[in-house]
Scaffold this active site. Structure first.
Site, PDB file in Angstrom:
ATOM      1  N   GLU A  61      62.306 136.814 -27.700  1.00 23.70           N
ATOM      2  CA  GLU A  61      62.828 137.343 -29.432  1.00 23.70           C
ATOM      3  C   GLU A  61      64.179 137.848 -29.546  1.00 23.70           C
ATOM      4  O   GLU A  61      65.244 137.899 -29.081  1.00 23.70           O
ATOM      5  CB  GLU A  61      62.748 139.608 -28.890  1.00 23.70           C
ATOM      6  N   CYS A  64      61.758 146.046 -33.318  1.00 19.29           N
ATOM      7  CA  CYS A  64      61.220 145.449 -32.725  1.00 19.29           C
ATOM      8  C   CYS A  64      59.942 144.797 -33.060  1.00 19.29           C
ATOM      9  O   CYS A  64      59.605 144.083 -32.246  1.00 19.29           O
ATOM     10  CB  CYS A  64      60.885 146.947 -31.814  1.00 19.29           C
ATOM     11  N   GLU A  86      58.453 151.667 -24.881  1.00 19.83           N
ATOM     12  CA  GLU A  86      58.615 151.124 -25.898  1.00 19.83           C
ATOM     13  C   GLU A  86      59.078 149.332 -25.598  1.00 19.83           C
ATOM     14  O   GLU A  86      60.698 149.721 -26.473  1.00 19.83           O
ATOM     15  CB  GLU A  86      58.786 151.904 -27.504  1.00 19.83           C
ATOM     16  N   TRP A 123      69.936 151.334 -30.090  1.00 17.34           N
ATOM     17  CA  TRP A 123      70.795 151.180 -31.084  1.00 17.34           C
ATOM     18  C   TRP A 123      69.864 151.276 -32.516  1.00 17.34           C
ATOM     19  O   TRP A 123      71.019 150.925 -33.784  1.00 17.34           O
ATOM     20  CB  TRP A 123      72.049 150.597 -30.740  1.00 17.34           C
ATOM     21  N   GLY A 135      63.471 150.116 -25.737  1.00 16.59           N
ATOM     22  CA  GLY A 135      64.404 148.747 -25.288  1.00 16.59           C
ATOM     23  C   GLY A 135      63.463 147.308 -25.095  1.00 16.59           C
ATOM     24  O   GLY A 135      62.544 147.324 -25.035  1.00 16.59           O
ATOM     25  N   SER A 136      64.353 146.777 -23.943  1.00 17.06           N
ATOM     26  CA  SER A 136      64.021 145.277 -23.869  1.00 17.06           C
ATOM     27  C   SER A 136      63.257 145.240 -22.677  1.00 17.06           C
ATOM     28  O   SER A 136      62.942 146.422 -21.690  1.00 17.06           O
ATOM     29  CB  SER A 136      65.202 144.638 -23.636  1.00 17.06           C
ATOM     30  N   LYS A 174      69.552 159.989 -22.929  1.00 14.42           N
ATOM     31  CA  LYS A 174      70.510 159.462 -23.249  1.00 14.42           C
ATOM     32  C   LYS A 174      70.407 157.704 -24.291  1.00 14.42           C
ATOM     33  O   LYS A 174      70.407 157.369 -23.723  1.00 14.42           O
ATOM     34  CB  LYS A 174      70.669 158.422 -21.948  1.00 14.42           C
TER      35      LYS A 174
END
Length: 476
Positions: A381, A284, A250, A151, A228-229, A175
């Site tokens: 993070e 990120c 990533e 997001w 994402g994470s 998605k």
């Protein structure tokens, strides 16, 4: 003023609305109010998307470079025409200032135009063989791609996930995040309106674990692209391994910034403060751990605190706003936990450390200094508007701290010593390094990390090649 659109999925060019499906409430992070109800895919929807993606790959793998380039260039032109509408929707969904969202639109425009050119540069090669024999090496599209986008860049992330497979000749099932669906749908609609066959790209939403398990269990999917994470990335990599699905990951970062005594401290401050609070720190590659040589530590820390206090926090649609709200209710809770833990363990809170107002998800720009190594924020993070500023003695200790964590996405350094710049370029463990600059991305530059920050690249020629496979052909 742009109205928030009705929400749907897109399968085979059709807008799939709610009906009896489960829904997710999309919330405006500046107000906490509902924007709309997003339909979530059921198993039948996902099966249909997979079936259509297989049909789309059969069509698009035969497309010419001219056809693929025309679609990408056409979509870029439409994004320019619709830039203000797309940006306002992204701000309503994610919270970032309108000006930042508009830059994100133009990032997609540049990327799509670059990928259009790349369609003509997917060269193979011919090997030297004895007379009567011919051996060639070919690049071919990998197949249908499952692409999962987060997001924090509601326009840019879908653009990356859609542009590369389409340039390579693949079909794709996108998605995107349920928090920011209309932005992703707007990007896909530009491609469809530019002539992309409807079978080539689908957009589904749903319970993330349900969608990922269903898509990655299918033999139709040949490639996974995930942003994402690290925790989720590791989970998806295990699912992908069952079908030997190729992956581009990533993942998380914890961006170190080395500031040496010979640096232009004023320029480092001006650049770093803006970089830190961009998108409320929900980036990120956000500069986060400021590793500052002792002799300039106090000057840098105090200047950063002044810069943090100067930020104008508010609704992203207000032109005066320089930092919007956090994207969802989970993020201020994470800030409270991490900052509270650091202070309890002896860190100094220079400014911030608290929520703002009684509506939406606003959090004050924050600065921590002299943070002990056992604080959770030194390892986890933060993904929010908090800078960590600590003093260090000399280059060796500073590089060691930069490389201490298992993350290796982006790293930054400020120094006027040319020889040191070259040492840092070689020794910093990161996929992207910025020296005297925080500009580490571009349509023509690979974007990706090392270690726990993932593997593979998006953007640049490498982004298209990540959606392709090599084939060696030998003719006697």
């Amino acid at each position: 003023m742009t109205a928030y659109p009705s929400l749907h999925m897109i399968i085979n060019g059709e807008k799939v609305a709610g009906g009896s499906r489960r829904t997710h409430t999309v919330v405006n992070p500046a107000t906490g109010e509902s924007l709309g109800e997003l339909p979530l895919a059921d198993a039948a929807d996902l099966d249909r998307a997979l079936e259509v993606a297989a049909e789309g790959f059969a069509i698009w793998r035969k497309s010419t470079p001219q056809e693929r380039a025309a679609v990408l260039q056409g979509a870029a032109r439409l994004m320019v025409e619709r830039a203000d509408d797309l940006a306002r929707i992204a701000t309503m969904e994610e919270g970032k200032p309108f000006a930042e969202a508009r830059i994100e639109v133009m990032m997609n425009v540049g990327l799509f135009n670059f990928y259009a050119g790349e369609c003509f540069r997917l060269y193979g090669r011919e090997l030297v063989r004895p007379e009567g024999m011919r051996s060639t090496v070919r690049w071919e599209p990998v197949g249908p791609v499952a692409a999962f986008a987060p997001w924090n860049f509601p326009l840019g992330n879908p653009g990356r996930k859609l542009g590369a497979p389409i340039a390579a000749g693949c079909s794709v099932i996108l998605k995107s995040a349920e928090e920011t669906p209309a932005s992703a749908l707007g990007v896909l609609q530009c491609l469809l309106d530019a002539g992309l066959p409807p079978q080539v790209a689908q957009a589904v939403f749903g319970v993330p674990d349900e969608v990922s398990r269903h898509l990655l269990a299918s033999p139709i999917i040949r490639k996974l692209s995930f942003t994402g994470s690290t925790v989720v990335g590791k989970h998806l990599a295990k699912l992908a391994a069952d079908n030997m699905i190729r992956t581009t990951m990533e993942l998380g970062g914890h961006g170190p910034v080395l500031v040496f005594s010979d640096a232009d401290v004023d320029k480092a401050l001006a650049t770093s403060v803006g970089g830190k609070y961009r998108n409320c720190g929900q980036v990120c590659v956000s500069p986060t751990r400021f590793i500052v040589e002792e002799s300039v530590f106090e000057r840098f820390r105090d200047g950063f605190i002044e810069g943090a206090k100067a930020q104008v926090v508010g609704n992203g649609l207000d032109p005066a706003t320089t930092m919007g709200p956090m994207a969802n209710a989970r993020r201020p809770e994470a800030m409270d936990r991490l900052i509270g833990d650091a202070v309890a363990k002896g860190a100094k809170l220079g400014t911030g450390g608290e929520r703002i107002g009684n509506q939406g998800f606003f959090y004050a720009p924050s600065v921590l200094s002299e943070v002990p190594l056992d604080a959770a924020i030194m390892h986890e993070e933060p993904f929010g508007p908090v800078a960590i500023i600590n003093p260090y003695k000399g280059e060796e200790a500073m590089i060691a701290e930069a490389n201490r964590l298992p993350y290796g996405l982006a790293a930054y350094a400020w120094t006027s010593d040319v020889q040191r710049q070259r040492r840092l370029a070689a020794q910093l463990e990161a996929g992207m390094v910025g020296i005297n600059s925080h500009m580490i991305g571009g349509a023509d530059a690979p974007f990706g990390g090392v270690k726990w920050s993932g593997h593979g690249s998006e953007d640049g020629p490498e982004g298209v090649k990540a959606c392709m496979v090599l084939k060696a052909v030998h003719e006697g």
